[in-house]
Motif scaffolding. Structure first.
Motif, PDB file in Angstrom:
ATOM      1  N   GLN A 166       0.813  -1.202   0.000  1.00  0.00           N
ATOM      2  CA  GLN A 166       0.000   0.000   0.000  1.00  0.00           C
ATOM      3  C   GLN A 166       0.863   1.276   0.000  1.00  0.00           C
ATOM      4  OE1 GLN A 166      -0.395  -2.543   2.036  1.00  0.00           O
ATOM      5  NE2 GLN A 166      -2.572  -3.106   2.307  1.00  0.00           N
ATOM      6  N   VAL A 167       2.019   1.186   0.676  1.00  0.00           N
ATOM      7  CA  VAL A 167       2.925   2.347   0.717  1.00  0.00           C
ATOM      8  C   VAL A 167       3.427   2.682  -0.681  1.00  0.00           C
ATOM      9  CG1 VAL A 167       5.130   3.209   1.574  1.00  0.00           C
ATOM     10  CG2 VAL A 167       3.621   1.904   3.087  1.00  0.00           C
ATOM     11  N   PHE A 168       3.863   1.674  -1.408  1.00  0.00           N
ATOM     12  CA  PHE A 168       4.368   1.880  -2.767  1.00  0.00           C
ATOM     13  C   PHE A 168       3.258   2.379  -3.687  1.00  0.00           C
ATOM     14  CE2 PHE A 168       7.276  -1.211  -0.913  1.00  0.00           C
ATOM     15  CZ  PHE A 168       8.489  -0.629  -1.200  1.00  0.00           C
ATOM     16  N   ALA A 169       2.052   1.807  -3.539  1.00  0.00           N
ATOM     17  CA  ALA A 169       0.929   2.220  -4.378  1.00  0.00           C
ATOM     18  C   ALA A 169       0.530   3.658  -4.076  1.00  0.00           C
ATOM     19  CB  ALA A 169      -0.265   1.288  -4.150  1.00  0.00           C
ATOM     20  N   GLY A 170       0.539   4.021  -2.781  1.00  0.00           N
ATOM     21  CA  GLY A 170       0.196   5.395  -2.406  1.00  0.00           C
ATOM     22  C   GLY A 170       1.178   6.408  -2.961  1.00  0.00           C
ATOM     23  N   TYR A 171       2.468   6.111  -2.881  1.00  0.00           N
ATOM     24  CA  TYR A 171       3.475   7.023  -3.427  1.00  0.00           C
ATOM     25  C   TYR A 171       3.418   7.071  -4.953  1.00  0.00           C
ATOM     26  CZ  TYR A 171       5.916   8.603   0.721  1.00  0.00           C
ATOM     27  OH  TYR A 171       6.231   9.250   1.891  1.00  0.00           O
ATOM     28  N   LEU A 172       3.082   5.933  -5.575  1.00  0.00           N
ATOM     29  CA  LEU A 172       2.930   5.921  -7.036  1.00  0.00           C
ATOM     30  C   LEU A 172       1.774   6.827  -7.441  1.00  0.00           C
ATOM     31  CD1 LEU A 172       3.778   4.804  -9.768  1.00  0.00           C
ATOM     32  CD2 LEU A 172       2.174   2.894  -9.402  1.00  0.00           C
TER      33      LEU A 172
END
Length: 349
Positions: free
Chosen positions: A41-47
């Motif tokens: 979720q962290v990577f998706a949020g930053y993306l």
């Protein structure tokens, strides 16, 4: 070779835009993932944040170009950039916060308060401000380099124009003096006048052939100088003698056309012609510490002449400096009570 003239600004913008946002995504995702056990979720949020930021800054650039902010003064530009950074950050936050909270929330128990929202808007404002700073600094750099190139081109064009103007003054000056000599002999001695015309045709041929050239070899110049001296010898008879002391290693070195001829002409007009018994002209060349030295020594003394403008010698000096820089020089001085020296130097390095 990439230069300021042929650089594709649009292509360069896309390279920096893609690289910059990709680098931002990688760095911040790794840092945030480290503290959250690398949850997806962290990577998706930053993306999501990066994609929206990428699009918003792109439309921001289009607006900047359309309204030509680069031409604004520093104060007006600063006000617009600060206001725009806050406005873009606000839109940015309104887009990403609901999406990240709904789909990519790591800590579902944490409430999104107004304070947290304001902190996020402030951080996004700083990011947008940083993007603006990089963008405008790059534009200033490109425009500065372009103005430097245009300045160099202008200076080169001025230099070419000055050279053309100086040539157009030197050559008529020489022709005028030669025609005056011929005119004085047409009635008195037609045969000698015909010989002078033959020599003059050779001089004019040289002048036309090399007029479009900035530099000629010393060897070519000396050939025409000897032709000129032979022409003058017809008029002065035994009153004019000359000799050449030329170092072989200087013959192929380049000088401005008519440079030596002008000094010889000046030596005859203001030196030999004023002496009832005549005199001698000695033409020398040598190399001294990576510098070509050409010297014309003639009988006589320097004196102020009211009917002489000095245009020819001044133009010769100007042409030397234009072609070879400020280290080149032309000097005329009395060697002693009997001889005058006219010397020019040209740096070889």
């Amino acid at each position: 070779m990439i230069t300021i003239d042929n650089i594709d600004r649009n292509k360069l913008y896309w390279i920096f835009q893609l690289f910059g946002w990709t680098l931002f995504f990688i760095i911040y995702s790794i840092i945030a993932g480290y503290f959250t056990n690398f949850q997806w979720q962290v990577f998706a949020g930053y993306l999501n944040t990066v994609v929206v930021g990428f699009l918003l800054t792109h439309f921001y650039r289009l607006y900047i170009k359309k309204h030509e902010w680069v031409k604004l003064g520093i104060f007006k530009l600063a006000i617009r950039v600060i206001a725009s950074s806050f406005f873009i950050a606000l839109i940015w936050a309104l887009i990403i916060l609901p999406i990240n909270k709904t789909f990519f929330n790591v800590e579902k128990s944490q409430e999104l308060t107004w304070f947290i929202a304001l902190v996020i808007v402030f951080n996004l404002s700083v990011m947008t401000l940083g993007w603006s700073l990089i963008y405008f600094l790059f534009q200033i750099f490109i425009n500065f380099k372009k103005s430097e190139v245009e300045k160099w081109k202008l200076e080169a064009a001025v230099k070419d124009a000055e050279l053309i103007a100086l040539k157009s003054q030197v050559n008529p000056h020489f022709i005028f003096n030669s025609l005056n000599n011929i005119r004085s002999l047409v009635i008195e001695n037609p045969e000698k006048a015909r010989d002078m015309i033959t020599h003059l045709s050779g001089l004019l041929r040289y002048s036309i052939q090399f007029n479009n050239m900035e530099r000629v070899s010393l060897e070519h110049e000396l050939e025409i100088v000897q032709n000129y001296l032979n022409l003058e010898s017809i008029q002065f008879e035994d009153r004019l003698n000359y000799k050449l002391e030329i170092k072989p290693e200087t013959l192929e070195l380049k000088i401005p056309p008519m440079a030596v001829q002008l000094l010889v002409e000046n030596a005859i007009k203001h030196g030999i012609s004023d002496l009832p018994q005549g005199g001698i002209i000695n033409i020398k060349s040598s190399l001294e510490k990576d510098t070509l030295v050409v010297e014309v020594i003639n009988s006589g003394q320097i004196k102020k002449c009211e009917d002489s403008t000095g245009i020819g010698l001044k133009n010769a000096s100007d042409r030397l400096k234009l072609l070879f820089g400020k280290l080149s020089d032309l000097k005329i001085e009395n060697l002693d009570s009997n001889f005058v020296s006219a010397k020019f130097t040209i740096p070889l390095t």
